[in-house]
Design a protein around this motif. Structure first.
Motif, mmCIF file in Angstrom:
data_model
loop_
_atom_site.group_PDB
_atom_site.id
_atom_site.type_symbol
_atom_site.label_atom_id
_atom_site.label_comp_id
_atom_site.label_asym_id
_atom_site.label_seq_id
_atom_site.Cartn_x
_atom_site.Cartn_y
_atom_site.Cartn_z
ATOM 1 N N UNK A 298 14.296 17.444 5.285
ATOM 2 C CA UNK A 298 15.653 17.975 5.140
ATOM 3 C C UNK A 298 16.673 16.853 5.053
ATOM 4 N N UNK A 299 17.625 17.015 4.135
ATOM 5 C CA UNK A 299 18.736 16.095 3.985
ATOM 6 C C UNK A 299 20.055 16.846 4.036
ATOM 7 N N UNK A 300 21.163 16.137 3.788
ATOM 8 C CA UNK A 300 22.477 16.773 3.784
ATOM 9 C C UNK A 300 23.317 16.220 2.641
ATOM 10 N N UNK A 301 24.160 17.093 2.074
ATOM 11 C CA UNK A 301 25.047 16.701 0.979
ATOM 12 C C UNK A 301 26.453 17.189 1.289
ATOM 13 N N UNK A 302 27.444 16.458 0.790
ATOM 14 C CA UNK A 302 28.850 16.795 1.010
ATOM 15 C C UNK A 302 29.507 17.095 -0.328
ATOM 16 N N UNK A 303 30.143 18.274 -0.429
ATOM 17 C CA UNK A 303 30.829 18.688 -1.649
ATOM 18 C C UNK A 303 32.324 18.813 -1.402
ATOM 19 N N UNK A 308 33.856 23.180 -5.018
ATOM 20 C CA UNK A 308 32.545 23.134 -4.362
ATOM 21 C C UNK A 308 31.403 22.677 -5.255
ATOM 22 N N UNK A 309 31.631 22.555 -6.564
ATOM 23 C CA UNK A 309 30.596 22.073 -7.459
ATOM 24 C C UNK A 309 30.599 20.553 -7.595
ATOM 25 N N UNK A 310 31.552 19.884 -6.969
ATOM 26 C CA UNK A 310 31.688 18.432 -7.094
ATOM 27 C C UNK A 310 31.096 17.723 -5.874
ATOM 28 N N UNK A 311 30.040 16.941 -6.105
ATOM 29 C CA UNK A 311 29.353 16.223 -5.031
ATOM 30 C C UNK A 311 30.135 14.981 -4.625
ATOM 31 N N UNK A 312 30.394 14.835 -3.333
ATOM 32 C CA UNK A 312 31.128 13.686 -2.809
ATOM 33 C C UNK A 312 30.208 12.634 -2.200
ATOM 34 N N UNK A 313 29.182 13.076 -1.497
ATOM 35 C CA UNK A 313 28.328 12.141 -0.779
ATOM 36 C C UNK A 313 26.996 12.825 -0.460
ATOM 37 N N UNK A 314 26.054 11.994 -0.020
ATOM 38 C CA UNK A 314 24.703 12.505 0.223
ATOM 39 C C UNK A 314 23.979 11.545 1.160
ATOM 40 N N UNK A 315 23.264 12.086 2.125
ATOM 41 C CA UNK A 315 22.519 11.204 3.020
ATOM 42 C C UNK A 315 21.419 10.483 2.248
ATOM 43 N N UNK A 316 21.223 9.228 2.608
ATOM 44 C CA UNK A 316 20.270 8.405 1.871
ATOM 45 C C UNK A 316 18.830 8.754 2.213
ATOM 46 N N UNK A 317 18.616 9.269 3.418
ATOM 47 C CA UNK A 317 17.266 9.619 3.825
ATOM 48 C C UNK A 317 17.294 10.935 4.587
ATOM 49 N N UNK A 318 16.131 11.443 4.916
ATOM 50 C CA UNK A 318 16.030 12.722 5.623
ATOM 51 C C UNK A 318 16.465 12.575 7.077
ATOM 52 N N UNK A 319 16.878 13.700 7.681
ATOM 53 C CA UNK A 319 17.148 13.720 9.124
ATOM 54 C C UNK A 319 16.080 14.520 9.862
ATOM 55 N N UNK A 320 15.214 15.190 9.108
ATOM 56 C CA UNK A 320 14.097 15.903 9.709
ATOM 57 C C UNK A 320 12.919 15.877 8.751
ATOM 58 N N UNK A 321 11.740 15.576 9.299
ATOM 59 C CA UNK A 321 10.520 15.538 8.492
ATOM 60 C C UNK A 321 9.347 15.940 9.386
ATOM 61 N N UNK A 322 8.258 16.413 8.832
ATOM 62 C CA UNK A 322 7.131 16.838 9.671
ATOM 63 C C UNK A 322 6.510 15.675 10.439
ATOM 64 N N UNK A 323 6.453 15.807 11.778
ATOM 65 C CA UNK A 323 5.787 14.795 12.592
ATOM 66 C C UNK A 323 5.071 15.415 13.799
ATOM 67 N N UNK A 324 5.035 16.734 13.857
ATOM 68 C CA UNK A 324 4.313 17.444 14.916
ATOM 69 C C UNK A 324 3.086 18.120 14.314
ATOM 70 N N UNK A 325 2.052 18.349 15.098
ATOM 71 C CA UNK A 325 0.840 18.975 14.557
ATOM 72 C C UNK A 325 1.100 20.304 13.866
ATOM 73 N N UNK A 326 1.967 21.159 14.434
ATOM 74 C CA UNK A 326 2.241 22.473 13.850
ATOM 75 C C UNK A 326 3.149 22.385 12.622
ATOM 76 N N UNK A 327 3.739 21.212 12.374
ATOM 77 C CA UNK A 327 4.509 20.981 11.154
ATOM 78 C C UNK A 327 3.646 20.383 10.045
#
Length: 364
Positions: A298-303, A308-327
């Protein structure tokens, strides 16, 4: 639903406004983002499937164990001082990896949930059966209207095409189906999913927000597109002067989101812009080499708030990724799919599907 019209006629602005979608401000520090979220390991996963929940299917005309196979990808709202989670559940008998229906679970603390015994939303012998059967009803997102109705977007699957549909309710138990978000016109058979309506927080409520006299919705699961509405019921796809869907967010080579992007929960209007938490998949060849192929992070974007169709910024990397066995292991391996977000007890609670099999929570 309304006939599709062009963005030029809709907004009365130049098509040149959309030329810089994927050129956000690289110098920004992402101080606009909703961060950090911490997975609540002591309770996760907060929801798991059960073979004890039985439902009389109106189409099959027999009892089915409607959440026996998997539970995942929930929406959530705060109602009467509690968290109400509307989650996707699958049985084991549908030919498309199980038929999906939507269940309801309720929590006093946002961490421990009690399921309701029957699904609250499902394919039936109604006007939407042709779109919903027998793949089912998937992946809800919910916001409130100014008059207190719940507006739910969800995906239907008929075995061939996924389509974005909409329903409303006053109590989260009884729903009125309104049909295709993109209408019965040229986009009737367009593969469309994941409708995230722009909203604002009012206390613990997440309420749809009008911008320039219209409501706005992000949607899509490869590139992201938009639709607008005067009333939250009738929607119009955003198109350019040539009648092509306007792309507002795209995958990026070399990144965690190199394969596809897809909206997470509602899009949140803030003083710094519209924050869209989004899901993404990694392309093993052209993406993040540290992540397995098709890892969902998961990442995040700012409009822009006024456009609302104009992108202002975007996170360079994810803030959540699978790292648990059930994920990492389940119906689909290596998946964290964020979809439910509530402001509850002075914290943000983010609910997400894990490996398309269970549901977990992270808090900010």
């Amino acid at each position: 639903m309304k006939k599709i019209i062009s963005v030029i006629g809709l907004l009365g602005i130049s098509a040149g406004l959309f030329c810089s979608f994927d050129t956000p401000n690289k110098q920004a520090k992402n101080d606009w983002a909703l961060l950090p979220f911490t997975k609540v390991d002591k309770v996760n996963p907060v929801l798991t499937p059960s073979n004890q929940q039985v439902f009389q299917c109106p189409i099959l005309k027999k009892e089915v164990k409607w959440e026996e196979k998997d539970v995942f990808n929930p929406a959530a709202v705060v109602r009467n001082g509690k968290v109400y989670m509307v989650y996707r559940a699958e049985d084991k008998i549908g030919k498309y990896a199980g038929t999906s229906r939507l269940g309801l679970a309720i929590s006093d603390d946002g961490l421990h949930f009690k399921k309701q015994p029957q699904p609250i939303f499902y394919p039936s012998n109604d006007t939407q059966k042709k779109y919903e059967w027998e793949g089912g009803c998937e992946d809800p997102r919910i916001v409130e209207s100014q008059d207190g109705r719940y507006i739910m977007t969800y995906t239907s699957y008929d075995g061939k095409t996924a389509r974005l549909l909409l329903a409303t309710s006053t109590d989260l138990l009884h729903w009125q189906k309104h049909g295709l978000v993109l209408g019965e016109g040229k986009h009737k058979n367009t593969w469309s999913k994941s409708g995230a309506i722009v909203a604002e927080r009012k206390g613990s409520k997440i309420v749809a927000k009008k911008i320039n006299e219209l409501y706005w919705m992000y949607w899509g699961d490869t590139n992201l597109y938009m639709a607008t509405s005067p009333d939250l019921i009738h929607w119009t796809a955003l198109e350019d002067a040539k009648g092509k869907l306007v792309e507002v967010l795209k995958p990026r080579k070399g990144k965690f989101d190199s394969q596809l992007v897809e909206p997470g929960p509602f899009a949140l209007s803030t003083p710094k812009g519209i924050v869209l938490i989004y899901n993404s998949a990694n392309n093993g060849k052209d993406g993040d080499k540290k992540l397995p192929n098709m890892t969902y992070s998961a990442g995040q974007a700012l409009f822009n708030t006024q456009n609302p169709a104009s992108l202002k910024d975007r996170t360079d990397t994810y803030f959540m990724t699978p790292d648990k066995p059930y994920e990492k292991t389940g119906q689909v391996n290596n998946v964290c799919f964020v979809e439910g977000l509530v402001y509850f007890k002075n914290q943000w609670f983010l609910y997400y599907g894990t490996a398309d099999s269970k549901i977990a929570v992270a808090v900010k």
